[in-house]
Design a protein around this motif. Structure first.
Motif, mmCIF file in Angstrom:
data_model
loop_
_atom_site.group_PDB
_atom_site.id
_atom_site.type_symbol
_atom_site.label_atom_id
_atom_site.label_comp_id
_atom_site.label_asym_id
_atom_site.label_seq_id
_atom_site.Cartn_x
_atom_site.Cartn_y
_atom_site.Cartn_z
ATOM 1 N N LEU A 1 0.851 -1.185 0.000
ATOM 2 C CA LEU A 1 0.000 0.000 0.000
ATOM 3 C C LEU A 1 0.888 1.237 0.000
ATOM 4 O O LEU A 1 1.685 1.428 0.919
ATOM 5 C CB LEU A 1 -0.908 0.008 1.227
ATOM 6 C CG LEU A 1 -1.854 1.199 1.360
ATOM 7 C CD1 LEU A 1 -2.864 1.204 0.217
ATOM 8 C CD2 LEU A 1 -2.557 1.165 2.698
ATOM 9 N N HIS B 1 -0.522 4.419 -1.153
ATOM 10 C CA HIS B 1 -1.371 5.602 -1.059
ATOM 11 C C HIS B 1 -2.747 5.192 -0.580
ATOM 12 O O HIS B 1 -3.267 4.154 -0.988
ATOM 13 C CB HIS B 1 -1.485 6.288 -2.427
ATOM 14 C CG HIS B 1 -2.408 7.465 -2.423
ATOM 15 N ND1 HIS B 1 -2.048 8.676 -1.907
ATOM 16 C CD2 HIS B 1 -3.683 7.600 -2.859
ATOM 17 C CE1 HIS B 1 -3.062 9.516 -2.030
ATOM 18 N NE2 HIS B 1 -4.065 8.882 -2.599
ATOM 19 N N SER B 2 -3.331 5.998 0.265
ATOM 20 C CA SER B 2 -4.682 5.752 0.743
ATOM 21 C C SER B 2 -5.345 7.090 1.036
ATOM 22 O O SER B 2 -4.714 7.991 1.601
ATOM 23 C CB SER B 2 -4.632 4.902 2.018
ATOM 24 O OG SER B 2 -5.933 4.682 2.499
ATOM 25 N N ARG B 3 -6.584 7.223 0.625
ATOM 26 C CA ARG B 3 -7.324 8.455 0.890
ATOM 27 C C ARG B 3 -8.764 8.071 1.176
ATOM 28 O O ARG B 3 -9.341 7.240 0.490
ATOM 29 C CB ARG B 3 -7.250 9.379 -0.322
ATOM 30 C CG ARG B 3 -8.067 10.642 -0.151
ATOM 31 C CD ARG B 3 -7.947 11.644 -1.259
ATOM 32 N NE ARG B 3 -8.008 11.050 -2.567
ATOM 33 C CZ ARG B 3 -7.481 11.595 -3.655
ATOM 34 N NH1 ARG B 3 -6.852 12.742 -3.582
ATOM 35 N NH2 ARG B 3 -7.589 11.006 -4.827
ATOM 36 N N GLU B 4 -9.342 8.693 2.155
ATOM 37 C CA GLU B 4 -10.734 8.445 2.495
ATOM 38 C C GLU B 4 -11.647 9.201 1.538
ATOM 39 O O GLU B 4 -11.274 10.249 0.997
ATOM 40 C CB GLU B 4 -11.025 8.891 3.934
ATOM 41 C CG GLU B 4 -10.272 8.099 4.978
ATOM 42 C CD GLU B 4 -10.636 6.632 5.009
ATOM 43 O OE1 GLU B 4 -11.831 6.308 4.849
ATOM 44 O OE2 GLU B 4 -9.722 5.809 5.158
#
Length: 145
Positions: free
Chosen positions: A102, A104-107
């Motif tokens: 992982l 990148h992560s964005r809500e």
């Protein structure tokens, strides 16, 4: 940035649709499992191998009985992903097992609801222009302009 490793399992999901008196078997790859392993890449690789050798796809799991062991042919590709053919009682399906990090992560973020005034304005002005599709411009070409 997070450095968590995951094991991803994709299945050849199959549905049967009846069209004009003919049964159509529709195949589609779907991501059916996302398993967080942690920050150790070696552990993720070991977990992927275990999944490739033991995971039972839903297509076959619905029809298994206690003690059944399906036939399994597991292949590892050069990039480290697994492609597995699983057969049991005249049924067969394919799975793909990969490791992924992982990066990148964005809500999800929703825009606030439109006010009554904005709803009336948009009704009078017509539809909002469509969102432009994503495109890629190579840096070498962007430097020339």
């Amino acid at each position: 940035m997070t450095a968590d490793w995951y094991v991803l399992i994709e299945e050849d999901t199959r549905t049967t649709q009846r069209v004009d008196g003919t049964d159509l078997k529709l195949h589609r790859w779907m991501l059916t499992g996302t398993h967080r392993i942690g920050q150790d890449q070696a552990e993720a690789t070991a977990a992927a191998e275990d999944a490739a050798l033991h995971f039972l796809p839903g297509t076959l799991a619905r029809h298994t009985r206690p003690g059944d062991e399906p036939a399994r042919h597991a292949l590892i590709t050069q990039d480290g992903s697994w492609v597995v053919l699983v057969k049991q009682r005249h049924r067969e399906c394919h799975i793909r097992v990969t490791t992924a990090q992982l990066v990148h992560s964005r809500e999800e973020k929703e825009a606030p609801p439109k006010s009554l005034k904005e709803k009336f304005r948009s009704a009078m002005e017509g539809p909002v222009p469509a969102v432009k599709p994503w495109t890629w411009t190579p840096k070498s070409r962007a430097d020339q302009t």
